[in-house]
Design a protein around this motif. Structure first.
Motif, PDB file in Angstrom:
ATOM      1  N   UNK A   1      -9.030  16.918  -0.061  1.00 21.07           N
ATOM      2  CA  UNK A   1      -9.995  17.489   0.870  1.00 21.07           C
ATOM      3  C   UNK A   1      -9.474  17.443   2.305  1.00 21.07           C
ATOM      4  N   UNK A   2      -8.715  16.421   2.650  1.00 21.16           N
ATOM      5  CA  UNK A   2      -8.135  16.379   3.992  1.00 21.16           C
ATOM      6  C   UNK A   2      -7.136  17.520   4.191  1.00 21.16           C
ATOM      7  N   UNK A   3      -6.358  17.806   3.152  1.00 20.22           N
ATOM      8  CA  UNK A   3      -5.441  18.947   3.242  1.00 20.22           C
ATOM      9  C   UNK A   3      -6.221  20.257   3.361  1.00 20.22           C
TER      10      UNK A   3
ATOM     11  N   UNK B   1     -15.850  13.992   3.076  1.00 17.87           N
ATOM     12  CA  UNK B   1     -14.746  13.028   3.149  1.00 17.87           C
ATOM     13  C   UNK B   1     -15.266  11.666   3.589  1.00 17.87           C
ATOM     14  N   UNK B   2     -16.169  11.666   4.577  1.00 14.59           N
ATOM     15  CA  UNK B   2     -16.742  10.396   5.033  1.00 14.59           C
ATOM     16  C   UNK B   2     -17.470   9.663   3.930  1.00 14.59           C
ATOM     17  N   UNK B   3     -18.214  10.381   3.100  1.00 14.29           N
ATOM     18  CA  UNK B   3     -18.919   9.743   1.984  1.00 14.29           C
ATOM     19  C   UNK B   3     -17.943   9.215   0.937  1.00 14.29           C
ATOM     20  N   UNK B   4     -16.895   9.990   0.638  1.00 12.25           N
ATOM     21  CA  UNK B   4     -15.906   9.528  -0.340  1.00 12.25           C
ATOM     22  C   UNK B   4     -15.171   8.292   0.156  1.00 12.25           C
ATOM     23  N   UNK B   5     -14.918   8.220   1.446  1.00 14.35           N
ATOM     24  CA  UNK B   5     -14.242   7.034   1.991  1.00 14.35           C
ATOM     25  C   UNK B   5     -15.114   5.794   1.836  1.00 14.35           C
TER      26      UNK B   5
END
Length: 562
Positions: A39-41, A88-92
């Motif tokens: 997701x960051x990519x 992404x914040x939730x996955x982290x």
């Protein structure tokens, strides 16, 4: 496999579904950290494609150079970048053993509900949305502890293979399809074939660049085509689920078959979720407003109907006023003045001319103001505007008796009982009038059965805030689908969500401070009258790509020129 051409043939669709079937198996066993990396990519790829994306959307709609271009930056790459970042914040959080809802404040809401405060949650949001707050309300009886424990949805179920889904993308707002794909992937562990609406066929290249990491990972394919491609996909044995953003007519044709009376078993042999729009109310609670209040709120109402040429499923269509409000006629006059001053726009969505003609046929005395239609609705007129989503530049206004809380309760009942759909509702109320109602105001909001409610802010703004849920009020069925079934967005991945509430300032800064509100927000960039809308939206998109304190002065400089 990287897909470079739209899949318009049945053979190409078959290949895409086969690729995605393999991708679904790989996604199922992919760890949280690897998902974050992917997701960051994707976030970086969307940022890199933002200019091409916005340009393609502007071209698709024939938007003239100037402030209106900001609509496409904000409702396209900006909304997508913030949505990916929030997920992404939730996955982290999940990666380190925390709940995606960790750190969110809660409060009891009326009817044994729990409300999670989701805006602002950090200093960036506090500054960018100063004066705005937002909550997600859970279904009655769900406790805060239960919600934190179950938050995560599919992201907690590693190893689950949600199969291959079909996302039938909307043709009016370019972030809708991509954000639906994102939610399918994270909340349901389901990879997607995204069929673009023909109006957005010109965005194919920009989309393929923006989502190349997902395409390369075989969790996304993008196809083009008309109804025949859609029919082949919905009947495909390799498709496990369908999600559609569109009209209830299209939904019913998919589920029951064209011309069906919806008896017997559905012809669709797989589950379907949906977001289908409706007739959205704008409730104006009467009060003592000064001339600037009337002017600002007239711009607010005009925005809710005429943003994006009125081609919004959440566009306010029925303005509900108090028949005894002394300022009613002055407010309507101010709305006419604002509409008359809006730049000319060409309705680009297919079928708009026929719908506008239908409105004029139902209301022969309707006013035509600079290419927009204003309809007065009462007991002696057609009631078509209450149940027909015109999806274009048609605004109706009607009146109900009462003032204060009595009016608000009557307007709530009218919206619930008389208007078609439950996607979103907006309310305009001065701070003093709201304060005078005390706890009864929250109870009236709870009685308003809509999926997103905006208080002194257009409910559509909830679409731009990824932590909020997006979808109809719960309770619809395949037989009576209303504004749809299920939700998307919901970046904290909360279970058993009922609705979202967003609140904004009644007055812009600096008048907000003089009026007793703690809000530094200028005229919002989404207003159709915002002169610097393009500058704000483009800078917000750059910020969403790479958040930094250094970017804020440029955003504020543009915002205060609106």
């Amino acid at each position: 496999m990287t897909m470079t051409n739209p899949a318009t043939t049945e053979g190409d669709v078959d290949t895409a579904v086969d690729d995605l079937t393999r991708g679904a198996r790989r996604w199922a066993v992919m760890g949280v950290t690897e998902r974050i990396t992917l997701l960051e990519r994707t976030h970086r790829a969307v940022a890199g494609a933002a200019d091409d994306w916005a340009a393609a959307a502007i071209a698709a709609k024939g938007i003239p150079a100037g402030p209106l271009e900001g609509e496409e930056w904000m409702s396209g790459p900006y909304a997508t970048l913030t949505g990916i970042s929030a997920i992404i914040g939730s996955l982290k959080k999940i990666a380190v053993g925390e709940s995606p809802a960790a750190g969110l404040k809660t409060r009891p809401a009326p009817g044994h509900r729990t409300a999670f405060a989701v805006l602002p949650t950090d200093l960036f949001e506090f500054n960018l949305f100063n004066g705005f707050t937002a909550e997600v309300w859970l279904e009655p009886g769900v406790t805060a502890d239960e919600a934190r424990r179950t938050a995560g949805l599919g992201a907690l179920r590693l190893g689950e293979n949600g199969g291959v889904g079909l996302v039938l993308g909307a043709g009016n707002v370019s972030a809708i399809g991509p954000l639906d794909v994102l939610y399918e992937l994270i909340a349901h562990n389901r990879v997607s074939i995204l069929k673009l609406n023909p109006t957005f066929a010109g965005l194919t290249t920009a989309y393929e660049s923006a989502f190349k990491p997902l395409i390369d990972a075989d969790v996304l394919r993008i196809v083009n085509g008309g109804a025949e491609v859609g029919r082949y996909l919905t009947g495909h044995a390799g498709i496990d689920h369908v999600h559609i953003t569109g009209s209830s007519v299209t939904h019913d044709a998919i589920v029951w078959g064209s011309g069906s009376d919806k008896t017997g078993e559905p012809t669709l042999d797989k589950p379907i979720t949906s977001e289908l729009g409706g007739v959205s109310p704008i409730i104006v609670v009467p009060g003592e407003w000064d001339d600037e209040d009337l002017r600002f709120q007239a711009e607010h109402v005009a925005t809710q109907r005429f943003h994006n040429c009125g081609h919004n499923c959440i566009g306010g269509q029925v303005l509900i006023l108090s028949e005894t409000w002394p300022q009613k006629e002055a407010f309507l006059a101010e709305i006419r003045r604002v509409v008359a001053g809006l730049p000319e726009r060409t309705s680009w969505y297919p079928g708009t001319e026929a719908k506008t003609a239908a409105a004029h046929a139902a209301y022969p005395d309707a006013e035509d103001i600079n290419g927009r239609t204003l309809v007065q609705l009462d007991e002696s007129t057609s009631q078509a505007a209450l149940t027909t989503e015109y999806f274009g530049p048609v605004l109706a206004h009607t009146e109900l008796p009462g003032v204060g809380l009595d009016f608000l309760r009557a307007a709530t009942a009218f919206a619930n009982d008389e208007l078609d759909g439950t996607l979103g509702a907006s309310m305009i109320i001065a701070p003093a009038d709201r304060k005078a109602m005390g706890p009864a105001f929250d109870e009236a909001v709870a009685d308003l059965h809509y999926g997103t409610i905006g208080i002194n802010v257009w409910s559509a703004v909830g679409f731009l805030m990824p932590a909020l849920s997006w979808g109809a009020y719960p309770g619809n069925t395949l037989h009576e689908v209303g504004s749809g079934i299920g939700i998307v967005h919901n970046a904290h991945l909360l279970d058993k969500v009922e609705r979202s509430i967003i609140k904004g300032p009644f007055r812009p800064f600096p008048r907000s401070i003089a009026g007793g509100e703690i809000a530094l927000s200028p005229k919002p960039a989404w207003f159709v009258t915002a002169r610097s809308a393009k500058g704000v939206a483009e800078r917000l998109t750059r910020f969403a790509a790479r958040p930094s304190w250094g970017a804020l002065p440029g955003i504020f400089n543009q915002a205060f020129r609106a």
